[in-house]
Design a protein around this motif. Structure first.
Motif, PDB file in Angstrom:
ATOM      1  N   TYR A  45      -2.892  46.760  57.752  1.00  0.00           N
ATOM      2  CA  TYR A  45      -2.191  45.869  56.827  1.00  0.00           C
ATOM      3  C   TYR A  45      -2.413  44.400  57.145  1.00  0.00           C
ATOM      4  O   TYR A  45      -2.754  44.021  58.268  1.00  0.00           O
ATOM      5  N   ALA A  85       1.333  50.648  62.903  1.00  0.00           N
ATOM      6  CA  ALA A  85       1.918  51.004  61.612  1.00  0.00           C
ATOM      7  C   ALA A  85       2.424  49.780  60.848  1.00  0.00           C
ATOM      8  O   ALA A  85       3.253  49.893  59.963  1.00  0.00           O
ATOM      9  N   ARG A 472      -3.303  57.891  50.865  1.00  0.00           N
ATOM     10  CA  ARG A 472      -1.946  58.372  50.565  1.00  0.00           C
ATOM     11  C   ARG A 472      -1.894  59.900  50.556  1.00  0.00           C
ATOM     12  O   ARG A 472      -0.973  60.502  51.116  1.00  0.00           O
ATOM     13  N   ASP A 495       7.266  54.232  62.695  1.00  0.00           N
ATOM     14  CA  ASP A 495       7.118  54.423  61.252  1.00  0.00           C
ATOM     15  C   ASP A 495       6.548  53.174  60.589  1.00  0.00           C
ATOM     16  O   ASP A 495       5.678  53.255  59.725  1.00  0.00           O
ATOM     17  N   ARG A 497       5.704  50.220  58.280  1.00  0.00           N
ATOM     18  CA  ARG A 497       5.592  50.234  56.823  1.00  0.00           C
ATOM     19  C   ARG A 497       4.633  51.332  56.371  1.00  0.00           C
ATOM     20  O   ARG A 497       4.432  51.524  55.176  1.00  0.00           O
ATOM     21  N   LEU A 498       4.040  52.031  57.334  1.00  0.00           N
ATOM     22  CA  LEU A 498       3.051  53.065  57.033  1.00  0.00           C
ATOM     23  C   LEU A 498       3.696  54.393  56.656  1.00  0.00           C
ATOM     24  O   LEU A 498       3.365  54.998  55.645  1.00  0.00           O
ATOM     25  N   ARG A 499       4.650  54.844  57.470  1.00  0.00           N
ATOM     26  CA  ARG A 499       5.199  56.187  57.290  1.00  0.00           C
ATOM     27  C   ARG A 499       6.613  56.198  56.710  1.00  0.00           C
ATOM     28  O   ARG A 499       7.179  57.263  56.478  1.00  0.00           O
ATOM     29  N   GLU A 501       7.884  55.627  53.829  1.00  0.00           N
ATOM     30  CA  GLU A 501       8.046  56.306  52.539  1.00  0.00           C
ATOM     31  C   GLU A 501       8.269  57.807  52.683  1.00  0.00           C
ATOM     32  O   GLU A 501       8.863  58.439  51.802  1.00  0.00           O
ATOM     33  N   LYS A 532      10.605  47.830  57.132  1.00  0.00           N
ATOM     34  CA  LYS A 532      10.104  48.744  58.155  1.00  0.00           C
ATOM     35  C   LYS A 532      11.115  49.878  58.326  1.00  0.00           C
ATOM     36  O   LYS A 532      12.325  49.656  58.277  1.00  0.00           O
ATOM     37  N   THR A 536      10.720  50.669  52.717  1.00  0.00           N
ATOM     38  CA  THR A 536       9.411  50.083  53.011  1.00  0.00           C
ATOM     39  C   THR A 536       8.615  49.856  51.730  1.00  0.00           C
ATOM     40  O   THR A 536       8.832  50.542  50.727  1.00  0.00           O
ATOM     41  N   MET A 539       2.929  52.372  51.032  1.00  0.00           N
ATOM     42  CA  MET A 539       2.069  52.466  52.207  1.00  0.00           C
ATOM     43  C   MET A 539       0.606  52.196  51.886  1.00  0.00           C
ATOM     44  O   MET A 539      -0.212  52.041  52.794  1.00  0.00           O
ATOM     45  N   ASP A 540       0.263  52.137  50.595  1.00  0.00           N
ATOM     46  CA  ASP A 540      -1.118  51.872  50.206  1.00  0.00           C
ATOM     47  C   ASP A 540      -1.264  50.495  49.560  1.00  0.00           C
ATOM     48  O   ASP A 540      -2.113  50.285  48.695  1.00  0.00           O
TER      49      ASP A 540
END
Length: 985
Positions: A45, A85, A472, A495, A497-499, A501, A532, A536, A539-540
């Protein structure tokens, strides 16, 4: 609260005046450079922060939090920025505690704890603790730069988490500032102390009451037990750690209630940590061994792991063939793979630590016998001592090594942190491989098999629409698979901002709502690191890698085809932050960061700032930015990154290219031209060396000349020798006519040796002659090193081409071309290959194989038996060696140690120093002088000062010797001088 730009500028101007630390904002080029440097971490990111604050003390942090609350400006706590992440990526105010808040405050050896500030590196902490025979256990692969604040934020684990636990397990208390500015201490509480907290009429009291209410509710307890990972999954970092608090005394658990267990893994979203109290352990047992089980398939290695976890092992780590293949050509890690036999598909590294050699032998033998009996593995080398560290370094470099994959499809941090119970790992990986196969994706597999967590790095092109869709889709499918095994979506990386969701699916909607409540309880205004863990962004979205600008690729002066292009070289930076290690960790990269501890001055920042401009513009105007100039300014071109960066991001090459492109637009500054043309000016000065020396020894004239060249007035300009080495050699050559020699060597008379260090050249030639070698100086011109150091790449190209044309014949000769000055002779092995036109590439490569440093040549001749100890005196001497940066990056200091240890009774040791700080002309520049000397003071100067007068200081680099003289008043000798003085004849 919506503010316009002018209002925000005023708020930031006001706070900057109040802070003891640093603050960057606005449209000036330096601030924009800093914001670009802080726009990424080690994740995929990128978002530019609104501002960057670097507090010097706790009062600064309180001021920043009060400003945040008053004006609704989000704060993003940050230390090393190695999160995977996107934990420290966002549009708020980044608050970096790594530069100044890095003190060890107190250690208690009886109770075995230490108090530290959040910016202390894990390995540095353990260096400090070594005299107390204590250490802090959690050991991430980034341990030489990972900081305690970030380790708490992510609940980091590491190689030995099987026995040493996660950060949460070793955290006794934290001091923190809450969102309203209140200072709190979260520590273990007995029943009476907890009741006192529950009765407080403030934000802290409300936090305790609200969390206690959540955990006391039977439905919530059941939801947590059902939704969170199985108890057998030890690496568990999904959502907020309500399960860890539920397992405390007020709710039927054994441990006392301690709110710091919730802070661990909260990623800076709940409170701002200012201090931590950590549990310490006694140093590990002295006897250890690493069994490296070679396997023919990945599945076989996971079956070996099932055997390993039944034994008293301290670690079981996996490395697959994808990573091992990248070590074969890597300058540093090709040496670390010494134990690899054949081409295994995977190696499981299993470590044992024992109180005695007998127990160690019994345990390793029992383990090897069991896996052999099961028909598992084909080779079982057992590593001991320093060999173990080399193997672990190879394992730790996994993420960075993977960035050497060519093309836009790159390994991505996505499903790398999923953990299951170790007994479920083979089945989980087998199903995951099936998912990847169905999606036509390749991946690498490595890391913490013994703890049930394999870092699976899928290779995806995030610049393409198809890659973004796959990104995703793969996480969604993997999440379902992890849930099937009641594992953890995040084991140690968080987690972010990646996981985030996928937490509702993973833990269940009920538990996710409880996590949202936790965030609301602690941070009602949502100002601490928003976006975070809960709520969030997609993720994409906000990927750092953009689709390249349309049109032909940018035309460069260096050839970047081996890297895929200049943009691709910059993009190889994974953000893993290897360049943020300190001098305690050893190595060279990155000397400017070691001195300043400022993110802007890292190799990572330089690559990232350059990348951000090149990604959106493929014209020469992409280089026309002062921001790149700021980022590159303190790069010493030491080449440490070429070797020590696992991704081999050669910023020295990037900097030289940038400077030439910048000069093409703006012209070459006079001072840069004067330094670059040192060989030409020296040739003129050699006509009247006495006049030259008078000018630079006269106080008035010297100050005037130094001013013209932007030189630091504190520096002494190297004197011109009364005659050149080449003129001396002509006379010497005539004197040698008719003499018989048993061998021959070609000598590259570099510009420094020819004009300044003539005595060194004379002694080297005399030494080699005395040892039976005919020394020939072939026709050639200067090396081009001064031009490269100042970015005059076009002139360096001309020099390289001319030298190859003159010296290419040596490639077909049985005799090598040797040189004394590492930075000059090594251009043949490094820059020349990427400077010459295509038609000379083969000749240049062939010649590069015949080029040797003086020390390499001597070491080779010693090995051949051509140089005997009897040729040297038997006097007892001690020599300490400082190696040249380019020698460390492109050769090895071990050659110097070998040749200076060759005379009987000579004891040679290598100083564990990085760059000396001079780096050619860098330390002469008046704006760089202070940084140059600060680098020298890290290790080199104190070590030299501590030596007695009888100790010989040896340094092959001319700038290194000058820096040692300026910094310590000690004269350092070239290794050739040391050996000449040791001659017995």
């Amino acid at each position: 609260m919506v503010m316009d730009k002018a209002q925000l500028h005023q708020i930031f101007s006001d706070i900057k005046q109040q802070l003891a630390g640093d603050f960057y904002f606005g449209d000036d080029s330096l601030s924009k450079t800093v914001l670009m440097a802080y726009a990424t971490d080690a994740s995929v990111y990128q978002e530019h922060p609104t501002a960057v604050a670097i507090p010097k003390n706790k009062e600064d942090i309180s001021l920043l939090i009060k400003m945040s609350q008053a004006h609704q400006i989000p704060l993003i706590p940050r230390t090393a920025g190695t999160s995977l992440a996107g934990q420290v990526v966002g549009t708020g105010l980044v608050v970096d505690t790594s530069r100044y808040l890095n003190k060890m405050l107190e250690v208690n050896t009886e109770e075995k704890w230490v108090r530290v500030q959040p910016g202390v590196e894990r390995d540095v902490l353990n260096e400090w603790l070594l005299p107390y025979n204590l250490f802090f256990g959690p050991e991430t692969s980034t341990s030489n730069r990972a900081m305690i604040g970030g380790m708490i934020g992510n609940n980091s684990c590491g190689l030995h988490s099987m026995v040493w636990g996660a950060t949460r397990d070793n955290l006794l208390s934290v001091n923190a500032v809450l969102g309203n500015g209140d200072e709190v201490t979260f520590a273990a509480l007995d029943e009476a102390a907890l009741n006192n907290k529950l009765a407080q009429d403030n934000l802290e009291g409300n936090i305790y009451r609200s969390i206690h209410a959540i955990l006391s509710d039977k439905e919530n307890q059941q939801a947590i037990q059902d939704g969170y990972p199985a108890p057998t999954v030890k690496r568990r970092n999904t959502g907020y750690a309500l399960d860890a608090l539920l397992d405390t005394q007020p709710y039927g658990g054994k441990a006392p209630f301690n709110m710091s267990r919730l802070i661990a893994g909260s990623e800076g979203t709940l409170a701002f940590i200012t201090e931590a109290k950590l549990k310490l352990m006694d140093l590990p047992p002295a006897h250890n061994a690493l069994v490296c089980v070679h396997c023919s398939t990945l599945k076989e290695s996971l079956l070996v792991n099932l055997v390993a976890v039944k034994h008293p092992v301290t670690a079981a780590e996996l490395v697959d063939d994808v990573i091992m293949n990248f070590t074969k050509e890597h300058p540093e890690h090709s040496l670390n793979r010494f134990f690899v036999e054949g081409d295994p598909a995977a190696i499981l590294m299993v470590e044992f630590m024992c109180p005695s050699e007998e127990i160690l032998q019994a345990q390793t033998t029992a383990f090897i016998n069991e896996i052999k009996a099961g028909g598992l593995g084909y080779a079982y080398p057992v590593l001991r001592g320093g060999e173990i560290n080399k193997a672990w370094n190879l394992r730790k470099a996994g993420l960075g090594l993977l960035r050497n994959i060519k093309g836009d499809a790159q390994p991505v941090n996505l499903i790398e942190d999923c953990a299951v119970a170790p007994e479920n790992l083979p089945d989980y990986i087998e199903e995951l491989q099936s998912v990847l196969k169905d999606m036509k994706l390749q991946a690498s597999y490595y890391a913490h098999a013994g703890a049930g967590e394999i870092h699976v790095e899928p290779i995806i092109n995030l610049k393409s629409p198809e890659g973004k869709i796959a990104f995703r889709a793969l996480l969604a499918k993997t999440t379902a698979l992890v849930k099937k095994y009641k594992g953890s979506l995040s084991g140690e990386h968080g987690d972010g901002r990646l996981r985030g969701e996928f937490i509702p699916f993973m833990l269940g909607e009920k538990c996710y709502e409880l996590c949202k409540q936790v965030k609301q309880i602690y941070d009602p205004a949502n100002l601490f690191n928003p976006g975070k863990i809960v709520d969030t962004p997609p993720m994409d979205a906000f990927f750092r890698y953009k689709e390249a600008a349309k049109g032909p690729a940018i035309k460069t002066h260096f050839d970047f085809s081996r890297e895929g292009g200049i943009l691709q070289l910059a993009e190889k930076c994974s953000g893993s932050g290897d360049c943020r290690k300190t001098h305690f960790a050893g190595g060279t990269m990155c000397p400017s960061y070691m001195a300043t501890r400022f993110e802007k001055d890292t190799t990572r920042a330089r690559a990232n700032v350059l990348r951000q401009f090149l990604a959106q513009d493929n014209t020469p105007q992409a280089f026309n930015h002062e921001e790149i100039h700021h980022a590159m300014d303190l790069c010493l071109s030491c080449k440490g990154c070429k070797t020590e960066c696992p991704s081999s991001v050669d910023v020295s090459k990037l900097k030289a290219e940038f400077l030439q492109q910048y000069y093409d637009i703006h012209g070459v500054p006079v001072n840069a031209r004067l330094i670059a043309e040192f060989p030409r000016l020296s040739k003129l000065a050699a006509i009247a060396p006495g006049l030259y020396n008078f000018v630079f020894s006269n106080k008035f004239l010297s100050r005037m000349m130094k001013g013209m060249m932007h030189m630091a007035p504190e520096r002494e300009v190297p004197a011109m020798h009364p005659y050149t080495l080449k003129s001396w050699y002509k006379k010497f050559k005539r004197e040698q006519e008719g003499k018989q020699f048993f061998s021959k060597v070609y000598f590259f008379c570099d510009e420094f040796t020819n004009y300044n260090d003539v005595n060194i050249g004379i002694r080297c030639i005399s030494l080699l002659t005395a040892l039976g070698y005919e020394v020939i100086i072939p026709e050639h011109i200067e090396s081009g090193r001064t031009h490269l150091s100042k970015g005059l790449v076009k002139r360096a190209k001309q020099i390289a081409q001319k030298n190859i044309e003159l010296l290419a014949f040596i490639a077909d000769s049985p005799y090598p071309l040797i040189g004394l000055e590492p930075s000059a002779i090594l251009t043949f092995r490094d820059e020349y290959i990427d400077l010459v036109p295509e038609e000379l590439r083969a000749k240049t490569t062939a010649l590069s194989h015949k080029v040797m440093l003086f020390e390499e040549f001597m070491a080779a001749e010693i090995d051949k038996g051509n140089i005997r100890k009897e040729s040297f005196k038997t006097d007892k001497k001690k020599v300490v060696i400082h190696g040249h940066c380019h020698q460390k990056a492109l050769s090895s200091v071990s050659f110097i140690k070998k040749v200076l240890s060759w005379p009987a009774n000579y004891e040679a040791t290598v100083i564990a120093s990085g760059c000396c700080g001079m780096a050619g002309s860098f330390g002469f520049d008046k704006e760089h002088y202070a940084t140059s000397m600060k680098i020298g003071e890290l290790v080199l100067f104190p070590t030299v000062r501590s030596q007695s007068e009888e100790v010989i200081i040896a340094a092959p680099g001319t700038s290194c010797r000058h820096q040692i003289l300026d910094g310590t008043k000690r004269e350092a000798l070239h290794p050739a001088e040391v050996l000449y003085e040791a001659l017995a004849m």
